[in-house]
Scaffold this motif. Structure first.
Motif, PDB file in Angstrom:
ATOM      1  N   THR A 107      -4.630  -0.470  -1.376  1.00  0.00           N
ATOM      2  CA  THR A 107      -3.354  -0.905  -1.936  1.00  0.00           C
ATOM      3  C   THR A 107      -2.284  -0.889  -0.849  1.00  0.00           C
ATOM      4  N   VAL A 108      -1.136  -1.468  -1.194  1.00  0.00           N
ATOM      5  CA  VAL A 108       0.007  -1.515  -0.284  1.00  0.00           C
ATOM      6  C   VAL A 108       1.061  -0.561  -0.829  1.00  0.00           C
ATOM      7  N   GLU A 109       1.669   0.251   0.039  1.00  0.00           N
ATOM      8  CA  GLU A 109       2.763   1.097  -0.451  1.00  0.00           C
ATOM      9  C   GLU A 109       3.908   1.120   0.553  1.00  0.00           C
ATOM     10  N   ARG A 110       5.091   1.494   0.057  1.00  0.00           N
ATOM     11  CA  ARG A 110       6.245   1.559   0.956  1.00  0.00           C
ATOM     12  C   ARG A 110       6.016   2.679   1.971  1.00  0.00           C
ATOM     13  N   ASN A 111       6.057   2.327   3.238  1.00  0.00           N
ATOM     14  CA  ASN A 111       5.754   3.275   4.311  1.00  0.00           C
ATOM     15  C   ASN A 111       7.051   3.930   4.793  1.00  0.00           C
ATOM     16  N   GLN A 112       7.102   5.262   4.759  1.00  0.00           N
ATOM     17  CA  GLN A 112       8.356   5.965   5.061  1.00  0.00           C
ATOM     18  C   GLN A 112       8.803   5.777   6.510  1.00  0.00           C
ATOM     19  N   GLU A 113       7.851   5.797   7.433  1.00  0.00           N
ATOM     20  CA  GLU A 113       8.203   5.618   8.841  1.00  0.00           C
ATOM     21  C   GLU A 113       8.721   4.194   9.080  1.00  0.00           C
ATOM     22  N   ALA A 114       8.100   3.215   8.443  1.00  0.00           N
ATOM     23  CA  ALA A 114       8.566   1.832   8.578  1.00  0.00           C
ATOM     24  C   ALA A 114       9.981   1.700   8.007  1.00  0.00           C
ATOM     25  N   MET A 115      10.240   2.366   6.865  1.00  0.00           N
ATOM     26  CA  MET A 115      11.580   2.351   6.265  1.00  0.00           C
ATOM     27  C   MET A 115      12.604   2.945   7.227  1.00  0.00           C
ATOM     28  N   ALA A 139       8.647  -3.034   4.845  1.00  0.00           N
ATOM     29  CA  ALA A 139       8.138  -1.671   5.056  1.00  0.00           C
ATOM     30  C   ALA A 139       6.917  -1.397   4.178  1.00  0.00           C
ATOM     31  N   ASP A 140       6.457  -2.399   3.441  1.00  0.00           N
ATOM     32  CA  ASP A 140       5.248  -2.240   2.624  1.00  0.00           C
ATOM     33  C   ASP A 140       4.023  -2.441   3.510  1.00  0.00           C
ATOM     34  N   ILE A 141       3.211  -1.402   3.594  1.00  0.00           N
ATOM     35  CA  ILE A 141       2.092  -1.369   4.546  1.00  0.00           C
ATOM     36  C   ILE A 141       0.842  -0.898   3.792  1.00  0.00           C
ATOM     37  N   PRO A 142      -0.330  -1.448   4.103  1.00  0.00           N
ATOM     38  CA  PRO A 142      -1.556  -0.987   3.434  1.00  0.00           C
ATOM     39  C   PRO A 142      -1.792   0.505   3.671  1.00  0.00           C
ATOM     40  N   VAL A 143      -2.275   1.177   2.651  1.00  0.00           N
ATOM     41  CA  VAL A 143      -2.578   2.610   2.749  1.00  0.00           C
ATOM     42  C   VAL A 143      -3.671   2.819   3.801  1.00  0.00           C
ATOM     43  N   GLY A 144      -3.435   3.758   4.708  1.00  0.00           N
ATOM     44  CA  GLY A 144      -4.430   4.063   5.734  1.00  0.00           C
ATOM     45  C   GLY A 144      -4.245   3.276   7.019  1.00  0.00           C
ATOM     46  N   ALA A 145      -3.265   2.358   7.033  1.00  0.00           N
ATOM     47  CA  ALA A 145      -3.037   1.552   8.241  1.00  0.00           C
ATOM     48  C   ALA A 145      -2.179   2.321   9.241  1.00  0.00           C
ATOM     49  N   THR A 146      -2.280   1.954  10.512  1.00  0.00           N
ATOM     50  CA  THR A 146      -1.448   2.508  11.580  1.00  0.00           C
ATOM     51  C   THR A 146      -0.383   1.473  11.930  1.00  0.00           C
ATOM     52  N   LEU A 147       0.865   1.906  12.101  1.00  0.00           N
ATOM     53  CA  LEU A 147       1.926   0.948  12.427  1.00  0.00           C
ATOM     54  C   LEU A 147       1.791   0.421  13.852  1.00  0.00           C
ATOM     55  N   ILE A 148       2.169  -0.843  14.045  1.00  0.00           N
ATOM     56  CA  ILE A 148       2.285  -1.432  15.384  1.00  0.00           C
ATOM     57  C   ILE A 148       3.771  -1.603  15.666  1.00  0.00           C
ATOM     58  N   ALA A 190      10.800  -4.374  12.277  1.00  0.00           N
ATOM     59  CA  ALA A 190       9.798  -4.447  11.205  1.00  0.00           C
ATOM     60  C   ALA A 190       8.395  -4.415  11.819  1.00  0.00           C
ATOM     61  N   PRO A 191       7.620  -3.364  11.521  1.00  0.00           N
ATOM     62  CA  PRO A 191       6.365  -3.173  12.247  1.00  0.00           C
ATOM     63  C   PRO A 191       5.227  -4.069  11.771  1.00  0.00           C
ATOM     64  N   GLY A 192       4.256  -4.280  12.660  1.00  0.00           N
ATOM     65  CA  GLY A 192       2.954  -4.800  12.258  1.00  0.00           C
ATOM     66  C   GLY A 192       2.086  -3.618  11.886  1.00  0.00           C
ATOM     67  N   PHE A 193       0.801  -3.844  11.679  1.00  0.00           N
ATOM     68  CA  PHE A 193      -0.073  -2.709  11.383  1.00  0.00           C
ATOM     69  C   PHE A 193      -1.512  -3.009  11.774  1.00  0.00           C
ATOM     70  N   GLN A 194      -2.252  -1.906  11.980  1.00  0.00           N
ATOM     71  CA  GLN A 194      -3.691  -2.005  12.228  1.00  0.00           C
ATOM     72  C   GLN A 194      -4.410  -1.408  11.035  1.00  0.00           C
ATOM     73  N   LEU A 195      -5.310  -2.185  10.427  1.00  0.00           N
ATOM     74  CA  LEU A 195      -6.140  -1.683   9.325  1.00  0.00           C
ATOM     75  C   LEU A 195      -7.585  -1.953   9.716  1.00  0.00           C
ATOM     76  N   GLU A 196      -8.399  -0.894   9.785  1.00  0.00           N
ATOM     77  CA  GLU A 196      -9.768  -1.016  10.306  1.00  0.00           C
ATOM     78  C   GLU A 196      -9.683  -1.706  11.672  1.00  0.00           C
ATOM     79  N   ASN A 197     -10.432  -2.805  11.875  1.00  0.00           N
ATOM     80  CA  ASN A 197     -10.400  -3.465  13.188  1.00  0.00           C
ATOM     81  C   ASN A 197      -9.487  -4.693  13.211  1.00  0.00           C
TER      82      ASN A 197
END
Lengths: 249, 249
Positions: free
Chosen positions: A91-99, A121-130, A137-144
């Motif tokens: 799922t996607v959730e509001r990411n506090q660090e992105a906010m 700031a909505d980022i998939p759960v478990g993703a790392t911010l880019i 406004a960040p990108g993200f890495q999810l899996e590969n």
């Protein structure tokens, strides 16, 4: 050992309509080459959720890395984040660090961090911010899969933020032998070299300018000395055949 | 009725290595848009026979038209012709009309039409030739796949030779409304218009220049009056929200 592999997925109707010309594939391709990561393919696809899910799943299964660009802004047509999350069943959730980064970025400006902008700031759960050094406004890495913005300057700043974390391989050696003749006159030599040096790729690129023409032969491989030997031998064979050839550069 | 669909397949290691920047996707995309043919996706793939067969088969099954560029020259790395033939289970044979064109082209020049150059007259059985006004060696159409050269000027001359034979559709109407504010301030209006006009695609493209920023909203659809109404309504809503908006152009 073979180099790691990667695919690029450019997401955006504006590229498919011809309105905007893609500049991201060529730029990322060059960066990957410099990191020793082999780009196996690139795709341009539409802003349609099922389409994005299907292509991301396919490319993620077949490659060590997938890099996407486009579709992570605040508007209704920015659906890359939710689609990539769906491809991995998270799922996607509001990411506090992105906010925090968005608040910091807009503080003291006239721009209001309204509900629509908070969507970034909505980022998939478990993703790392880019990191996004250009517009926060960040990108993200999810899996590969590495999800980046579509605007070239922002995408480039994101790629530079993340590239140190990629596991690269051997940087290919690439030598060019310039032959002062058409490729039809040296094709048999190219084929011979290609057969003789199985791990060296031999590409032939004819060129024309007023009153002149020639063939740039590009030799590429992971073993520097093999590529160098192949280039020297090619150069000699072309000269023996009676055509001018410039030593590899 | 929906417009015909198409895919582009650029074939070439030199694009994937970043050495050469692709210019064909953007150019073909614009042409297709002007013909009322919907480009569903574009791919860049490697000069590997199994890879070409797999992608051509997939794209041919899913689209009305497939356009390829690259890999039809005389050298050992030019394997598009044999690969596309293999994708349709047909053989390649020396085409007499293609030979005639090559002979005509090289007559009176210093260039010898040797065995290697004659390879450019090898065409899949059952294919139709595509004229090459620039350098004679033809492309070909096999089933719904149009195989063209990779050099942009040659590819463009080939596309112009064949485009009259394509069955086009309705040329999309595209209107741009310029909003003098960030997309985060108008996103809710864009979403409303997008929901209200289901057949009109609403794209949002933020832009920045020193001291200024804004959002270009691009409305696209096959029904001209619907697109026009959507643009007018969007413009009014943006003005009501307190931001400047330029009438659609």
């Amino acid at each position: 050992m073979a180099n790691p592999t990667a695919a690029i997925c450019v997401i955006g109707d504006e590229i498919l309509s011809g309105r905007t010309k893609d500049k991201n594939i060529g730029w990322i391709a060059e960066q990957l080459n410099g990191l020793g990561i082999q780009l196996t393919q690139a795709r341009v696809i539409a802003d349609v959720k099922e389409t994005i899910i299907r292509h991301i799943t396919e490319l993620s299964d077949e490659n060590d890395y997938v890099f996407t660009s486009g579709g992570i802004g605040p508007t209704h047509d920015d659906i890359t984040t939710e689609s990539v999350a769906a491809a991995f069943n998270v799922t996607v959730e509001r990411n506090q660090e992105a906010m925090r980064r968005l608040e910091q970025h807009y503080k003291g400006t006239e721009i209001v961090l309204n509900e629509v902008r908070k969507k970034m700031a909505d980022i998939p759960v478990g993703a790392t911010l880019i990191d996004n050094p250009v517009s926060a406004a960040p990108g993200f890495q999810l899996e590969n899969v590495y999800v980046m913005a579509g605007v070239p300057s922002i995408m480039q700043s994101m790629f530079e933020s993340l590239s140190a974390s990629l596991k690269g391989g051997i940087i290919p050696t690439r030598l060019t032998v310039q032959c002062a003749t058409g490729e039809g006159n040296v094709a048999h030599i190219l084929e011979q070299i290609s057969n003789q040096y199985e791990t060296v790729s031999v590409g032939s690129y004819p060129w024309f300018k007023p009153g002149q023409f020639g063939t740039a032969v590009v030799l590429t491989g992971l073993d520097e000395s093999l590529v160098s030997n192949a280039a020297k031998e090619l150069c000699q064979l072309v000269k023996h055949a009676g055509f001018e050839a410039e030593d590899a550069v």
